[in-house]
Design a protein around this motif. Structure first.
Motif, PDB file in Angstrom:
ATOM      1  N   ARG A  24      -6.903   8.302   3.956  1.00 57.84           N
ATOM      2  CA  ARG A  24      -8.224   8.509   4.568  1.00 57.84           C
ATOM      3  C   ARG A  24      -9.294   8.531   3.475  1.00 57.84           C
ATOM      4  N   GLU A  25      -8.984   9.271   2.425  1.00 58.05           N
ATOM      5  CA  GLU A  25      -9.873   9.390   1.262  1.00 58.05           C
ATOM      6  C   GLU A  25     -10.151   8.007   0.640  1.00 58.05           C
ATOM      7  N   GLU A  26      -9.090   7.224   0.531  1.00 58.36           N
ATOM      8  CA  GLU A  26      -9.202   5.887  -0.078  1.00 58.36           C
ATOM      9  C   GLU A  26      -9.772   4.842   0.863  1.00 58.36           C
ATOM     10  N   LYS A  27     -10.021   5.217   2.110  1.00 56.81           N
ATOM     11  CA  LYS A  27     -10.427   4.264   3.154  1.00 56.81           C
ATOM     12  C   LYS A  27      -9.486   3.048   3.187  1.00 56.81           C
ATOM     13  N   ALA A  28      -8.187   3.361   3.150  1.00 60.97           N
ATOM     14  CA  ALA A  28      -7.184   2.295   3.062  1.00 60.97           C
ATOM     15  C   ALA A  28      -7.012   1.536   4.377  1.00 60.97           C
ATOM     16  N   PHE A  29      -7.235   2.215   5.495  1.00 63.29           N
ATOM     17  CA  PHE A  29      -7.016   1.587   6.805  1.00 63.29           C
ATOM     18  C   PHE A  29      -8.172   1.901   7.763  1.00 63.29           C
ATOM     19  N   PRO A  30      -8.689   0.888   8.453  1.00 67.96           N
ATOM     20  CA  PRO A  30      -9.763   1.143   9.415  1.00 67.96           C
ATOM     21  C   PRO A  30      -9.350   2.153  10.495  1.00 67.96           C
ATOM     22  N   ALA A  31      -8.063   2.193  10.848  1.00 66.39           N
ATOM     23  CA  ALA A  31      -7.602   3.122  11.886  1.00 66.39           C
ATOM     24  C   ALA A  31      -8.017   4.555  11.558  1.00 66.39           C
ATOM     25  N   LEU A  32      -7.972   4.896  10.261  1.00 65.47           N
ATOM     26  CA  LEU A  32      -8.221   6.295   9.880  1.00 65.47           C
ATOM     27  C   LEU A  32      -9.699   6.666   9.885  1.00 65.47           C
ATOM     28  N   GLU A  33     -10.559   5.645  10.053  1.00 67.36           N
ATOM     29  CA  GLU A  33     -11.995   5.964  10.183  1.00 67.36           C
ATOM     30  C   GLU A  33     -12.287   6.651  11.511  1.00 67.36           C
ATOM     31  N   GLY A  34     -11.352   6.505  12.466  1.00 67.02           N
ATOM     32  CA  GLY A  34     -11.490   7.212  13.738  1.00 67.02           C
ATOM     33  C   GLY A  34     -10.721   8.527  13.742  1.00 67.02           C
ATOM     34  N   TRP A  35     -10.652   9.177  12.581  1.00 67.01           N
ATOM     35  CA  TRP A  35      -9.896  10.436  12.426  1.00 67.01           C
ATOM     36  C   TRP A  35     -10.263  11.419  13.538  1.00 67.01           C
ATOM     37  N   ARG A  36      -9.237  12.005  14.192  1.00 64.37           N
ATOM     38  CA  ARG A  36      -9.461  12.817  15.378  1.00 64.37           C
ATOM     39  C   ARG A  36      -9.244  14.318  15.185  1.00 64.37           C
ATOM     40  N   ILE A  71      11.619   5.493   1.426  1.00 68.88           N
ATOM     41  CA  ILE A  71      12.527   4.466   0.918  1.00 68.88           C
ATOM     42  C   ILE A  71      12.033   3.148   1.507  1.00 68.88           C
ATOM     43  N   ILE A  72      11.672   2.216   0.639  1.00 69.62           N
ATOM     44  CA  ILE A  72      11.031   0.984   1.083  1.00 69.62           C
ATOM     45  C   ILE A  72      11.898  -0.208   0.711  1.00 69.62           C
ATOM     46  N   GLU A  73      12.506  -0.802   1.687  1.00 71.10           N
ATOM     47  CA  GLU A  73      13.380  -1.957   1.454  1.00 71.10           C
ATOM     48  C   GLU A  73      12.719  -3.205   2.037  1.00 71.10           C
ATOM     49  N   GLU A  74      13.340  -4.346   1.776  1.00 77.05           N
ATOM     50  CA  GLU A  74      12.829  -5.626   2.290  1.00 77.05           C
ATOM     51  C   GLU A  74      12.753  -5.607   3.821  1.00 77.05           C
ATOM     52  N   THR A  75      13.774  -5.024   4.446  1.00 77.64           N
ATOM     53  CA  THR A  75      13.899  -5.156   5.906  1.00 77.64           C
ATOM     54  C   THR A  75      13.615  -3.883   6.686  1.00 77.64           C
ATOM     55  N   VAL A  77       0.849  -1.202   0.000  1.00 76.65           N
ATOM     56  CA  VAL A  77       0.000   0.000   0.000  1.00 76.65           C
ATOM     57  C   VAL A  77       0.880   1.247   0.000  1.00 76.65           C
ATOM     58  N   LEU A  78       1.950   1.186   0.781  1.00 79.89           N
ATOM     59  CA  LEU A  78       2.883   2.313   0.853  1.00 79.89           C
ATOM     60  C   LEU A  78       3.655   2.459  -0.466  1.00 79.89           C
ATOM     61  N   LYS A  79       4.024   1.321  -1.062  1.00 81.27           N
ATOM     62  CA  LYS A  79       4.735   1.341  -2.354  1.00 81.27           C
ATOM     63  C   LYS A  79       3.886   1.991  -3.433  1.00 81.27           C
ATOM     64  N   LYS A  80       2.610   1.644  -3.443  1.00 75.42           N
ATOM     65  CA  LYS A  80       1.690   2.198  -4.439  1.00 75.42           C
ATOM     66  C   LYS A  80       1.631   3.723  -4.294  1.00 75.42           C
ATOM     67  N   TYR A  81       1.502   4.171  -3.045  1.00 75.92           N
ATOM     68  CA  TYR A  81       1.454   5.621  -2.789  1.00 75.92           C
ATOM     69  C   TYR A  81       2.743   6.282  -3.268  1.00 75.92           C
ATOM     70  N   ASN A  82       3.853   5.668  -2.915  1.00 75.21           N
ATOM     71  CA  ASN A  82       5.170   6.202  -3.259  1.00 75.21           C
ATOM     72  C   ASN A  82       5.323   6.375  -4.767  1.00 75.21           C
ATOM     73  N   GLU A  83       4.839   5.355  -5.516  1.00 71.78           N
ATOM     74  CA  GLU A  83       5.015   5.376  -6.973  1.00 71.78           C
ATOM     75  C   GLU A  83       4.094   6.392  -7.648  1.00 71.78           C
ATOM     76  N   LEU A 104      -1.471  10.492   4.824  1.00 71.98           N
ATOM     77  CA  LEU A 104      -2.654  10.091   5.595  1.00 71.98           C
ATOM     78  C   LEU A 104      -3.938  10.643   4.981  1.00 71.98           C
ATOM     79  N   GLU A 105      -3.862  11.809   4.385  1.00 68.74           N
ATOM     80  CA  GLU A 105      -5.068  12.365   3.749  1.00 68.74           C
ATOM     81  C   GLU A 105      -5.499  11.530   2.540  1.00 68.74           C
ATOM     82  N   VAL A 106      -4.530  11.058   1.782  1.00 66.28           N
ATOM     83  CA  VAL A 106      -4.846  10.180   0.643  1.00 66.28           C
ATOM     84  C   VAL A 106      -5.439   8.857   1.158  1.00 66.28           C
TER      85      VAL A 106
END
Lengths: 309, 309
Positions: free
Chosen positions: A94-106, A64-68, A49-55, A90-92
């Motif tokens: 939140r918009e994409e509803k990528a993670f349930p955590a962000l549904e509790g946006w504070r 920078i996203i490595e194996e480890t 998910v992070l790689k997609k955003y990065n690209e 996080l705004e992207v």
């Protein structure tokens, strides 16, 4: 029937190094680094998910996203640059509803610490996605009856709260937001949650901190809660103010114990009460077989930078 | 000038897993196993000494010594067999002056815990050779002056004690020997070290435990100290009895702080006072930058079996 240790393990539920095996969580996470220092943990399932955003991001890529490991790109150096990079992400999400955590946006900014103290700030609800260390205060108000017995003021969380609705809670508790000190948070939350004015709240005394690592549906939450005790006169009663608390109960110790063992508390609030009961000689080496394991789990060592207040 | 954290690190000085590197201690030790459970640690430099004993011993050999661990031979199963095997070994090593630790021979049996509670007992002075977990009690007596100020009763160790002569100590402290409970040890030591009779000592209240791992010239000492507070009336004064204590001082908090930072305390006794000062709101999140690191180091997680009292 639960034991106190069962209840502690429901909160401090991230495996310890000697518990790692091929099945468990530790193999499913990679560290988040800042200047080569581990400041958090990221699930491997988050990496694509992070790689997609990065690209998709206009160059240069922020991560920078490595194996480890995952870290920040070298063009992100200042507090402002890091804060902005995380905000955009996080705004992207939140918009994409990528993670349930962000549904509790504070709409509340949490500080994130790096190798040289404060590194950046980010929306509170995003911290479990990165396994970032968060900080709060928990205050136990109690009264001593004329016969010398202790009673504790226990809050019931509103059934409309996004996290742990209807569960039992400490008298006052809250996260430490960016720019607030520990003591300022105590004073602020004491009024907002329990209608306790500053001249009463300032009598609360710091008596330690509990540190644990809880894994929830939102993600990875290594947490620190600074612990305060406040002895109240019998005629001072906490009252709900901001709608986060439904009501307060003044319970004797046996009732509080029963509710803890029945798992009616929000997990970390149970730990605060257990710590209170150890410090007040209610839970003792004689009556609690897991005394030592409980004490070390209440004070787990976090391998992440923490602030100096 | 030391900080409180410096003082804590002088006691809790065994490296943590994330501090392991090629230089450090962790690579110089192997685990001591009992029924496949790690109950202690042995320096690799001890292995040849143990091998020599094993080979000179009439068959069957009492120990199994591998590259990566040491354990007991399979013919040693009971409490009595394990106890006798260790007793034979330590008596030979004492005679041979093989380890400086054994020069402080105590004629005092310490319990050793395994996967199913008590496993065997051994001479106290031998425990650091095997990195076995030991247990003690530390009691801080204090008075509250008429102005509400705290003063602490601090002991000065006899200059003839074999360990830490002349250093400052808690009011009462002692190891928990085989067959004594935590509370019995408090009562016994309160009389022997401070002339405090049972009717006073039994008012001491358990308020937690400190757990740390100290490396000394004697070896590897993972330790647990159950912590007690005892508020004394102003007219009750501890007095030396058994010759282990030279005298007692009644010091205000600033004096105690100064002596801790000057490194005048026996290391683990300084930790007990620091824990006292945290619980009594003298050391706070506001005045101590290393508050969190101190708290977790005072409650180190030991990966060894512990008793249920």
């Amino acid at each position: 029937m639960n034991t106190f240790l069962d209840i502690v393990k429901k909160c401090d539920n991230f495996p310890y190094p000697d518990e790692y095996d091929e099945e468990n969580l530790m193999h499913n996470v990679v560290p988040l680094l800042l200047n080569n220092v581990k400041i958090g943990l990221i699930y491997k399932t988050t990496i694509p998910v992070l790689k997609k955003y990065n690209e998709q991001h206009k160059k240069p890529c922020p991560f920078i996203i490595e194996e480890t490991f995952v870290t920040f790109a070298s063009h992100l150096n200042t507090f402002e640059e890091l804060t902005q990079a995380i905000k955009n992400l996080l705004e992207v999400w939140r918009e994409e509803k990528a993670f349930p955590a962000l549904e509790g946006w504070r709409d509340e900014l949490y500080p994130v610490y790096g190798p040289s103290n404060l590194a950046f700030v980010m929306e509170r609800s995003g911290t479990p996605i990165f396994g970032l260390l968060t900080f709060g205060i928990h205050l136990s108000a109690y009264v001593r009856t004329s016969e010398g017995k202790l009673k504790m003021w226990i809050a019931k969380r509103s059934t409309t709260k996004s996290t742990w609705p209807g569960r039992l809670d400490n008298t006052v508790a809250g996260g430490i937001s960016y720019k607030l000190t520990v003591k300022e948070t105590v004073i602020k939350e004491a009024m907002e949650e329990a209608s306790l004015p500053e001249e009463i709240a300032e009598k609360a005394v710091p008596v330690g901190a509990i540190t644990y690592f809880i894994v929830t549906k939102n993600g990875l939450q290594p947490e620190v809660e600074y612990v305060y005790d406040l002895e109240l006169p019998i005629d001072v009663k906490p009252k709900p103010l901001d709608g986060e608390v439904e009501c307060f109960y003044l319970w004797d110790i046996d009732e509080v114990k029963k509710r803890i063992l029945a798992d009616e508390f929000k997990p970390n609030c149970a730990l605060v009460v257990i710590d209170f009961m150890i410090r007040h000689s209610i839970i003792t080496p004689e009556n609690e077989p897991a005394y030592l394991e409980i004490l070390s789990r209440l004070h787990r060592r976090h391998e992440f930078p923490a602030p100096s207040f």
